[in-house]
Scaffold this motif. Structure first.
Motif, PDB file in Angstrom:
ATOM      1  N   LYS A 629       0.822  -1.207   0.000  1.00  0.00           N
ATOM      2  CA  LYS A 629       0.000   0.000   0.000  1.00  0.00           C
ATOM      3  C   LYS A 629       0.861   1.264   0.000  1.00  0.00           C
ATOM      4  N   LYS A 630       1.935   1.225   0.767  1.00  0.00           N
ATOM      5  CA  LYS A 630       2.795   2.399   0.873  1.00  0.00           C
ATOM      6  C   LYS A 630       4.199   1.954   1.268  1.00  0.00           C
ATOM      7  N   ILE A 631       5.189   2.678   0.735  1.00  0.00           N
ATOM      8  CA  ILE A 631       6.578   2.467   1.140  1.00  0.00           C
ATOM      9  C   ILE A 631       7.128   3.813   1.579  1.00  0.00           C
ATOM     10  N   GLN A 632       7.717   3.860   2.761  1.00  0.00           N
ATOM     11  CA  GLN A 632       8.457   5.023   3.225  1.00  0.00           C
ATOM     12  C   GLN A 632       9.861   4.555   3.566  1.00  0.00           C
ATOM     13  N   ALA A 633      10.854   5.332   3.144  1.00  0.00           N
ATOM     14  CA  ALA A 633      12.213   4.825   3.338  1.00  0.00           C
ATOM     15  C   ALA A 633      13.248   5.931   3.337  1.00  0.00           C
ATOM     16  N   VAL A 634      14.296   5.701   4.079  1.00  0.00           N
ATOM     17  CA  VAL A 634      15.538   6.464   3.954  1.00  0.00           C
ATOM     18  C   VAL A 634      16.503   5.507   3.266  1.00  0.00           C
ATOM     19  N   LEU A 635      16.802   5.767   2.010  1.00  0.00           N
ATOM     20  CA  LEU A 635      17.481   4.787   1.163  1.00  0.00           C
ATOM     21  C   LEU A 635      18.904   5.173   0.768  1.00  0.00           C
ATOM     22  N   SER A 636      19.328   6.365   1.188  1.00  0.00           N
ATOM     23  CA  SER A 636      20.681   6.776   0.832  1.00  0.00           C
ATOM     24  C   SER A 636      21.559   6.748   2.072  1.00  0.00           C
ATOM     25  N   LEU A 685      11.912  -0.310  -6.097  1.00  0.00           N
ATOM     26  CA  LEU A 685      10.982  -0.905  -5.132  1.00  0.00           C
ATOM     27  C   LEU A 685       9.540  -0.843  -5.645  1.00  0.00           C
ATOM     28  N   ALA A 686       9.185   0.265  -6.282  1.00  0.00           N
ATOM     29  CA  ALA A 686       7.832   0.378  -6.842  1.00  0.00           C
ATOM     30  C   ALA A 686       7.612  -0.668  -7.923  1.00  0.00           C
ATOM     31  N   ARG A 687       8.612  -0.847  -8.781  1.00  0.00           N
ATOM     32  CA  ARG A 687       8.500  -1.849  -9.855  1.00  0.00           C
ATOM     33  C   ARG A 687       8.440  -3.260  -9.284  1.00  0.00           C
ATOM     34  N   GLU A 688       9.246  -3.527  -8.279  1.00  0.00           N
ATOM     35  CA  GLU A 688       9.241  -4.853  -7.675  1.00  0.00           C
ATOM     36  C   GLU A 688       7.928  -5.112  -6.915  1.00  0.00           C
ATOM     37  N   GLY A 690       5.188  -4.414  -8.263  1.00  0.00           N
ATOM     38  CA  GLY A 690       4.229  -4.736  -9.303  1.00  0.00           C
ATOM     39  C   GLY A 690       3.672  -3.532 -10.040  1.00  0.00           C
ATOM     40  N   HIS A 691       4.262  -2.346  -9.847  1.00  0.00           N
ATOM     41  CA  HIS A 691       3.751  -1.137 -10.476  1.00  0.00           C
ATOM     42  C   HIS A 691       4.629  -0.724 -11.662  1.00  0.00           C
ATOM     43  N   GLN A 692       3.984  -0.231 -12.707  1.00  0.00           N
ATOM     44  CA  GLN A 692       4.697   0.273 -13.874  1.00  0.00           C
ATOM     45  C   GLN A 692       4.990   1.747 -13.657  1.00  0.00           C
ATOM     46  N   LEU A 693       6.243   2.092 -13.556  1.00  0.00           N
ATOM     47  CA  LEU A 693       6.634   3.456 -13.217  1.00  0.00           C
ATOM     48  C   LEU A 693       7.954   3.775 -13.902  1.00  0.00           C
ATOM     49  N   ASP A 694       8.110   5.025 -14.333  1.00  0.00           N
ATOM     50  CA  ASP A 694       9.390   5.477 -14.886  1.00  0.00           C
ATOM     51  C   ASP A 694       9.927   6.620 -14.045  1.00  0.00           C
ATOM     52  N   ILE A 695      11.215   6.860 -14.141  1.00  0.00           N
ATOM     53  CA  ILE A 695      11.883   7.786 -13.214  1.00  0.00           C
ATOM     54  C   ILE A 695      11.432   9.230 -13.414  1.00  0.00           C
ATOM     55  N   ASP A 696      11.025   9.595 -14.652  1.00  0.00           N
ATOM     56  CA  ASP A 696      10.632  10.981 -14.877  1.00  0.00           C
ATOM     57  C   ASP A 696       9.288  11.330 -14.246  1.00  0.00           C
ATOM     58  N   SER A 697       8.587  10.319 -13.723  1.00  0.00           N
ATOM     59  CA  SER A 697       7.315  10.584 -13.038  1.00  0.00           C
ATOM     60  C   SER A 697       7.488  10.701 -11.525  1.00  0.00           C
ATOM     61  N   ILE A 698       8.725  10.602 -11.056  1.00  0.00           N
ATOM     62  CA  ILE A 698       8.995  10.717  -9.624  1.00  0.00           C
ATOM     63  C   ILE A 698       9.286  12.176  -9.289  1.00  0.00           C
ATOM     64  N   GLU A 749       3.227   5.785  -2.823  1.00  0.00           N
ATOM     65  CA  GLU A 749       1.867   5.536  -2.364  1.00  0.00           C
ATOM     66  C   GLU A 749       0.892   5.879  -3.484  1.00  0.00           C
ATOM     67  N   ASP A 750      -0.123   5.056  -3.647  1.00  0.00           N
ATOM     68  CA  ASP A 750      -1.156   5.282  -4.664  1.00  0.00           C
ATOM     69  C   ASP A 750      -0.568   5.448  -6.061  1.00  0.00           C
ATOM     70  N   GLY A 751       0.489   4.658  -6.344  1.00  0.00           N
ATOM     71  CA  GLY A 751       1.073   4.682  -7.691  1.00  0.00           C
ATOM     72  C   GLY A 751       1.988   5.854  -7.955  1.00  0.00           C
ATOM     73  N   LYS A 752       2.211   6.721  -6.946  1.00  0.00           N
ATOM     74  CA  LYS A 752       3.068   7.884  -7.136  1.00  0.00           C
ATOM     75  C   LYS A 752       4.246   7.832  -6.178  1.00  0.00           C
ATOM     76  N   ALA A 753       5.377   8.405  -6.646  1.00  0.00           N
ATOM     77  CA  ALA A 753       6.588   8.386  -5.824  1.00  0.00           C
ATOM     78  C   ALA A 753       7.185   9.783  -5.753  1.00  0.00           C
ATOM     79  N   LYS A 754       7.819  10.066  -4.627  1.00  0.00           N
ATOM     80  CA  LYS A 754       8.515  11.342  -4.480  1.00  0.00           C
ATOM     81  C   LYS A 754       9.694  11.155  -3.526  1.00  0.00           C
ATOM     82  N   VAL A 755      10.673  12.044  -3.665  1.00  0.00           N
ATOM     83  CA  VAL A 755      11.841  12.031  -2.781  1.00  0.00           C
ATOM     84  C   VAL A 755      12.137  13.470  -2.376  1.00  0.00           C
TER      85      VAL A 755
END
Length: 814
Positions: A629-636, A685-688, A690-698, A749-755
């Protein structure tokens, strides 16, 4: 009475012949028949010489001179000077006769099978006479006997059929009256009823010994060669091959028929009916017990006793609707081949009767194809049957064992093993006895096939992984160090034998098919050839090793774009390079599909969280039916280190510089500080999930000034950080005044990603994240309120290398 046969390598030179004499001496307590082959290489030389002569090529004389020199030199080295004249006179007389036969072939420009047998027989005739004279000069009670006076055959020159009734009578009459302790006889040669020289086929010296052994009903036939018995596979191709101590007649026949050259296939026939055991021994290790071939061997319960192969095979296929339900098609097909004297090695036929496929020798396939097309010319012209289909350059690989018939699943295990290593099977056959399962494969795959099958059936479940490593900087060097350190543990505890076969950096590359010694990899690489990514792949492909794994420790786009080439050749890919999985979605899917299609694992656990099991855990959640449903992370890890270290008493520039020096950032630190690295990770992580997403939409809320982002060198970037130090201090003070900490957070979340950089209050899961640690919160249908948390070191060469290592072990356990 004992029969000892010595092959061509055993009598290749005077040094070896002296070893033969020592073995014979030790068996001198009873009467011995010693059957010998031609000196090593002489039979081939005689065949080449006769072909040159028949082609009217004067070079045959030079070849004849080599033959003469070999035998004269052996006499001078083996026989004392006082006894040489008689031996030299006899040998030179035989060589003169040989010269006359070759001159005749030269003059008429022809080599008949009858003449060929006469010429080639001189190899054994000369070697056996010289060896008998050497024995006598050494004080042994030895004599020479011409096998042509004992073994009688038909006129099928090249591979004559033995008249056992007359042969047995001759052998019994001679040996019963023979007073000599040691009788030396030439193998391979015989005589027709009319007295012409014939031969028993290549390898026929074994057959000679077996014929005499059966006639005399001896207790044991000893075949002395250059290997210590029959092996589980060809030891020249499979280094882990082991000697089989006991084997049945039937198993030995199957193995020898399918290429185990230690024994000529017809050898077993004469001794089988009389149950005379055959011992395969090593002339150069006479104390080694070797292999005993005897009746009713149960193989200690083992199913597969050996893996053998026969090369230079072609498939000849006849197919068409006009074959279905028509009696006599098979008869005409096989009769055609029989009339051309073409031997069939393997037969397979579809149950629909739509096709018949046979395996024959490459050298016969053109004649066979023409003959079959002529036989079925009417059916071909009327489109009832297709012209014969020919496939060349193939090899037959066979599993052999008496106990195979009582074990289920062996065929599946065999074909699965080959399939996992991208070995395509062109045809299969299994005899009614179920003692043999044969598969036809490309000859280029034979070494990989034999090693893969041997590993599956004989090596106590020890799996060999062959690694090809690109990139040996901070991460790569740590990875090689960890492999070296853990090699023994992996083999003993996890049954994995990991070898590094190829290494490359941006300047040099080095390969060693036997495994690069990891204690010396740096010096070997420094002295390697010039690095070339395409040549590196070409070398990996040409080596064609089983369980091959390409390991990418770079951050290079070109390397990431090469993954399809590896996967299409069933070479697994393990990478910490995030470019491939965060590039266009279509490319990401292509890699996933290629991995499935070619059964080649594509693993990239270190793309997110270095050594943390983030992707693996996510895969298990999805596979078990859970939904993210949602992923929150500190990944760097680098950004977390920077903002955990940065405060009002140290400059932002110095902290970033420290992070770079300690290996937390990429070589280009803007990749980390711009947020692009985190964007790639949340995208993966979004792709894994099961979501279809490209980097320019983040959405990326960058905290860096535009000027810093647009610098074109590390020096310029660090200078820009100094310029904007007051801005960075203002960010820090604002967060500190709110009792918050700065963290660079990724969210999906909800098919959208942001950093972006966020102020994290006390009590939040991210607040106490220390050093370069990463943390991921997975909110799923099963974890809706209290998320699944994965936390730990997320940057650094050691942990990234350990993550790559973990992926290698996963492949080993597939």
């Amino acid at each position: 009475m004992k029969i000892l046969k010595f092959g061509g390598t055993s009598v290749a030179n005077p040094y070896n012949i002296r070893k033969v004499k020592s073995i014979v001496e030790k068996n001198n307590s009873e009467h011995i028949a010693v059957v010998v082959s031609a000196f090593g290489g002489i039979t081939d030389l005689l065949l080449d010489t006769s072909r040159l002569a028949s082609n009217q090529d004067p070079a045959y004389k030079e070849s004849l001179k080599q033959i003469e020199d070999r035998h004269i030199s052996a006499i001078r080295e083996l026989v004392p000077v006082r006894a040489q004249s008689t031996v030299l006179s006899k040998v030179k007389s035989d060589l003169n006769t040989l010269e006359t036969l070759l001159e005749g072939s030269f003059l008429i420009g022809e080599l008949t099978p009858k003449l060929s047998d006469k010429i080639v027989s001189y190899g054994e005739l000369l070697s056996s006479y010289i060896i008998s004279e050497f024995f006598k000069s050494e004080g042994l009670d030895a004599a020479f006997k011409d096998s042509r006076e004992l073994i009688i055959t038909d006129n099928n020159y090249g591979k004559a059929n033995v008249d056992f009734e007359r042969t047995n009578a001759n052998c019994n009459a001679f040996f019963n009256a023979n007073a000599d302790k040691i009788t030396v006889l030439p193998g391979f040669v015989a005589a027709s009823k009319s007295g012409n020289s014939t031969t028993l086929g290549r390898g026929g010296s074994d057959y000679t010994a077996a014929i005499i052994a059966a006639a005399q009903q001896v207790s044991l036939l000893e075949i002395w060669t250059d290997v210590s018995g029959m092996y589980t596979a060809n030891p020249k191709l499979v280094k882990q091959a082991k000697c089989v101590s006991h084997i049945s007649y039937e198993e030995a026949m199957e193995l020898s028929h399918f290429g185990a050259k230690v024994l000529y296939p017809p050898t077993i026939q004469p001794v089988l009916g009389k149950e005379i055991p055959i011992a395969i021994k090593n002339t150069f290790e006479p104390e080694n017990p070797g292999t005993l071939i005897a009746k009713n061997n149960n193989g200690n319960g083992k199913t597969v006793r050996g893996i053998s192969h026969v090369g230079n095979i072609s498939l000849l296929s006849l197919e068409g609707p006009g074959m279905i339900g028509i009696p006599g098609i098979s008869k005409r097909f096989f009769e055609t081949l029989s009339l051309k004297n073409i031997s069939i090695v393997l037969i397979t036929q579809a149950s629909s009767e739509h096709s018949i496929c046979v395996g024959i020798a490459d050298e016969d396939v053109d004649v066979a194809a023409e003959a079959v097309n002529d036989t079925f010319a009417y059916e071909i012209s009327s489109k009832k049957i297709k012209p014969v289909i020919v496939e060349k350059d193939l090899t037959i690989v066979a599993l052999v064992g008496d106990n195979m018939k009582s074990h289920q699943g062996l065929s599946g295990k065999m074909f699965s093993t080959l399939g996992k290593n991208n070995v395509n099977i062109r045809a299969i056959a299994q005899g009614a006895s179920e003692r043999n399962i044969s598969a036809v494969i490309k000859k280029d795959d034979v070494k990989k096939a034999l090693n893969s099958l041997h590993e599956t059936f004989f090596e106590e479940n020890i799996k060999q992984l062959n690694l090809f490593v690109m990139g040996v900087g901070n991460v790569g060097s740590k990875f090689l160090q960890q492999i070296r350190q853990q090699k023994k543990y992996l083999k003993e505890e996890l049954k994995l034998n990991i070898r590094v076969i190829g290494i490359s950096n941006s300047r040099k590359m080095v390969f060693d098919e036997n495994g690069i010694p990891l204690k010396d990899w740096e010096s070997l690489l420094a002295n390697g050839e010039k690095a070339d990514k395409q040549l590196f792949f070409d070398q990996v492909k040409s080596l064609n090793l089983r369980n091959s794994v390409f390991v990418d420790n770079t951050a290079n786009l070109e390397v990431a774009q090469s993954y399809p080439d590896y996967l299409k050749n069933s070479i697994s890919v393990v990478t910490c390079n995030k470019i491939a999985c965060s590039s266009d979605y279509a490319y990401y899917r292509e890699l996933k599909e290629l991995s499935k299609k070619y059964n080649a694992p594509f693993l990239f656990e270190t793309n997110v969280g270095a050594g943390l099991p983030i992707i693996d855990t996510l895969k298990h959640l999805i596979a078990s039916g859970d939904k993210v449903k949602k992923i929150q992370a500190v990944l760097s890890g680098s950004l977390n280190f920077v903002f955990n270290t940065f405060n009002d008493s140290v400059t932002f520039h110095d902290v970033v510089k420290q992070a770079q020096e300690q290996g937390y950032t990429e070589p280009d630190p803007t990749i980390d500080l711009s947020g692009i690295d985190v964007m790639r990770k949340i995208l993966i992580l979004a792709r894994e999930s099961g979501h279809q997403l490209d980097i320019d939409s983040i959405e990326n809320e960058s905290f860096l000034p535009k000027e810093s982002l647009e610098t074109n060198s590390n020096d310029a970037f660090f200078e820009s950080l100094k310029k904007y130090e007051s801005d960075f201090q203002a960010m820090y003070k604002e967060a500190a005044n709110m009792d918050c900490k700065l963290k660079y957070v990724a969210q999906f979340e909800d098919g959208k990603a942001k950093v972006g950089l966020q102020r994290i209050p006390k009590g939040h899961d991210f607040y106490n994240l220390e050093g370069s640690d990463n943390i991921v919160l997975f909110f799923t249908e099963r974890y809706p309120n209290q998320p699944m948390i994965i936390k730990g070191a997320g940057a650094g060469a050691d942990v990234t290398a350990s993550g790559i290592f973990a992926d290698i072990i996963r492949i080993g356990n597939f």
